[in-house]
Write an enzyme that holds these catalytic residues in place. Structure first.
Site, PDB file in Angstrom:
ATOM      1  N   ASP A  33       0.684  -1.401  -0.055  1.00  8.62           N
ATOM      2  CA  ASP A  33      -0.182  -0.080   0.171  1.00  8.62           C
ATOM      3  C   ASP A  33       0.811   1.232  -0.019  1.00  8.62           C
ATOM      4  O   ASP A  33       1.945   1.242   0.674  1.00  8.62           O
ATOM      5  CB  ASP A  33      -0.947   0.048   1.125  1.00  8.62           C
ATOM      6  CG  ASP A  33      -2.120   0.878   1.004  1.00  8.62           C
ATOM      7  OD1 ASP A  33      -3.177   0.538   0.963  1.00  8.62           O
ATOM      8  OD2 ASP A  33      -1.965   2.178   1.071  1.00  8.62           O
ATOM      9  N   ILE A  34       0.477   2.345  -0.711  1.00 15.59           N
ATOM     10  CA  ILE A  34       1.332   3.508  -0.966  1.00 15.59           C
ATOM     11  C   ILE A  34       1.245   4.310   0.358  1.00 15.59           C
ATOM     12  O   ILE A  34       2.281   4.941   0.689  1.00 15.59           O
ATOM     13  CB  ILE A  34       0.908   4.198  -2.204  1.00 15.59           C
ATOM     14  CG1 ILE A  34       1.943   5.438  -2.561  1.00 15.59           C
ATOM     15  CG2 ILE A  34      -0.722   5.131  -1.529  1.00 15.59           C
ATOM     16  CD1 ILE A  34       1.493   6.013  -3.911  1.00 15.59           C
ATOM     17  N   ASN A  90     -13.228  -3.218   1.781  1.00 14.80           N
ATOM     18  CA  ASN A  90     -14.069  -1.911   2.136  1.00 14.80           C
ATOM     19  C   ASN A  90     -14.955  -2.260   1.008  1.00 14.80           C
ATOM     20  O   ASN A  90     -14.398  -2.022  -0.289  1.00 14.80           O
ATOM     21  CB  ASN A  90     -13.269  -0.878   2.183  1.00 14.80           C
ATOM     22  CG  ASN A  90     -12.667  -0.542   3.517  1.00 14.80           C
ATOM     23  OD1 ASN A  90     -13.040  -1.020   4.421  1.00 14.80           O
ATOM     24  ND2 ASN A  90     -11.355  -0.046   3.218  1.00 14.80           N
ATOM     25  N   VAL A  99     -10.937   3.058  -4.106  1.00 12.14           N
ATOM     26  CA  VAL A  99     -10.614   2.636  -5.283  1.00 12.14           C
ATOM     27  C   VAL A  99     -11.370   1.734  -5.831  1.00 12.14           C
ATOM     28  O   VAL A  99     -11.594   0.404  -5.225  1.00 12.14           O
ATOM     29  CB  VAL A  99      -8.923   2.103  -5.220  1.00 12.14           C
ATOM     30  CG1 VAL A  99      -8.732   1.960  -6.532  1.00 12.14           C
ATOM     31  CG2 VAL A  99      -8.008   3.237  -4.722  1.00 12.14           C
ATOM     32  N   HIS A 103     -10.228  -5.253  -3.846  1.00 11.32           N
ATOM     33  CA  HIS A 103      -8.835  -5.387  -3.513  1.00 11.32           C
ATOM     34  C   HIS A 103      -9.040  -5.780  -1.865  1.00 11.32           C
ATOM     35  O   HIS A 103     -10.188  -5.332  -1.209  1.00 11.32           O
ATOM     36  CB  HIS A 103      -8.054  -4.271  -3.420  1.00 11.32           C
ATOM     37  CG  HIS A 103      -8.552  -3.127  -2.751  1.00 11.32           C
ATOM     38  ND1 HIS A 103      -9.546  -2.327  -3.728  1.00 11.32           N
ATOM     39  CD2 HIS A 103      -8.210  -2.256  -1.688  1.00 11.32           C
ATOM     40  CE1 HIS A 103      -9.913  -1.070  -3.123  1.00 11.32           C
ATOM     41  NE2 HIS A 103      -9.063  -1.198  -1.879  1.00 11.32           N
ATOM     42  N   HIS A 105      -7.126  -5.896   1.940  1.00 14.07           N
ATOM     43  CA  HIS A 105      -5.905  -5.381   2.660  1.00 14.07           C
ATOM     44  C   HIS A 105      -5.448  -6.571   3.406  1.00 14.07           C
ATOM     45  O   HIS A 105      -6.256  -7.139   4.013  1.00 14.07           O
ATOM     46  CB  HIS A 105      -6.278  -4.189   3.486  1.00 14.07           C
ATOM     47  CG  HIS A 105      -6.718  -3.000   2.820  1.00 14.07           C
ATOM     48  ND1 HIS A 105      -6.101  -1.733   2.481  1.00 14.07           N
ATOM     49  CD2 HIS A 105      -8.110  -2.834   1.925  1.00 14.07           C
ATOM     50  CE1 HIS A 105      -6.933  -0.893   2.130  1.00 14.07           C
ATOM     51  NE2 HIS A 105      -8.110  -1.544   1.619  1.00 14.07           N
TER      52      HIS A 105
HETATM   53  P1  5GP Z   1      -9.862   1.094  -0.102  1.00  8.22           P
HETATM   54  O1  5GP Z   1      -9.888   2.460   0.694  1.00  8.22           O
HETATM   55  O2  5GP Z   1     -10.232   1.551  -1.168  1.00  8.22           O
HETATM   56  O3  5GP Z   1     -10.051   0.132   0.673  1.00  8.22           O
HETATM   57  O4  5GP Z   1      -8.258   1.028  -0.313  1.00  8.22           O
HETATM   58  C1  5GP Z   1      -7.326   1.823  -1.162  1.00  8.22           C
HETATM   59  C2  5GP Z   1      -5.993   1.871  -0.506  1.00  8.22           C
HETATM   60  O5  5GP Z   1      -5.101   1.904  -1.771  1.00  8.22           O
HETATM   61  C3  5GP Z   1      -5.709   2.689   0.388  1.00  8.22           C
HETATM   62  O6  5GP Z   1      -5.172   2.072   1.601  1.00  8.22           O
HETATM   63  C4  5GP Z   1      -4.624   3.612  -0.418  1.00  8.22           C
HETATM   64  O7  5GP Z   1      -3.351   4.030   0.418  1.00  8.22           O
HETATM   65  C5  5GP Z   1      -4.053   2.713  -1.425  1.00  8.22           C
HETATM   66  N1  5GP Z   1      -3.641   3.245  -2.676  1.00  8.22           N
HETATM   67  C6  5GP Z   1      -4.298   4.379  -3.281  1.00  8.22           C
HETATM   68  N2  5GP Z   1      -3.597   4.837  -4.475  1.00  8.22           N
HETATM   69  C7  5GP Z   1      -2.568   3.924  -4.553  1.00  8.22           C
HETATM   70  C8  5GP Z   1      -1.508   3.792  -5.448  1.00  8.22           C
HETATM   71  O8  5GP Z   1      -1.356   4.485  -6.575  1.00  8.22           O
HETATM   72  N3  5GP Z   1      -0.444   2.723  -5.149  1.00  8.22           N
HETATM   73  C9  5GP Z   1      -0.872   1.838  -4.126  1.00  8.22           C
HETATM   74  N4  5GP Z   1       0.257   1.062  -4.041  1.00  8.22           N
HETATM   75  N5  5GP Z   1      -1.600   2.057  -3.297  1.00  8.22           N
HETATM   76  C10 5GP Z   1      -2.433   3.150  -3.388  1.00  8.22           C
END
Ligand code: 5GP
Length: 117
Positions: A33-34, A90, A99, A103, A105
């Site tokens: 994760d970034i 999520n 996003v 996915h 985590h």
């Molecule tokens: P969500 O909120 O959709 O469950 O998780 C999205 C995750 O993607 C977040 O933890 C966020 O930090 C990560 N994320 C967003 N953009 C990028 C990216 O460009 N690269 C990576 N590796 N992670 C990302």
């Protein structure tokens, strides 16, 4: 809602954006994760265009579902800093999905604490 082929994870899967890759097979791709929320914070994505967990379970074949979750298990066993870990997905904006490509985590490497703040 139609899958957005320009979401950030679709771009990463196409190789249009960089990432710190952890794993890649026919069914799943994983990266760090970034913005890590734990010492280990890995995101596992199916290869297919599924917006959410619900979308994946409704549209993916049994092979895709098993292949994806088998990869999650392998990655958690091989790449987490501790034997214990937390899995989160999520599903939808209200749940915190930012996003729109399904996915999971994998969080680990430290005590996780309570699920909600
Ligand atoms: P969500 O909120 O959709 O469950 O998780 C999205 C995750 O993607 C977040 O933890 C966020 O930090 C990560 N994320 C967003 N953009 C990028 C990216 O460009 N690269 C990576 N590796 N992670 C990302």
């Amino acid at each position: 809602m139609a899958y957005d082929h320009n979401n950030v994870f679709a771009k990463i899967l196409r190789g249009d954006l960089p990432c710190k890759q952890v794993y890649d097979d026919v069914f799943a791709f994983a990266m760090h994760d970034i913005a890590p929320a734990a010492p280990t914070h890995i995101l596992v994505l199916p290869k297919g265009p599924y917006e959410s967990f619900a979308d994946f379970m409704a549209g993916a074949s049994k092979g895709e579902v098993f292949g994806f979750f088998a990869a999650v298990a392998k990655i958690a066993a091989q790449h987490n800093a501790t034997p214990d870990f937390r899995l989160i997905t999520n599903n939808g904006a209200l749940a915190g999905q930012t996003v729109p490509h399904f996915h999971v985590h994998i969080l680990g490497g430290a005590p996780m604490g309570a699920l909600l703040p």
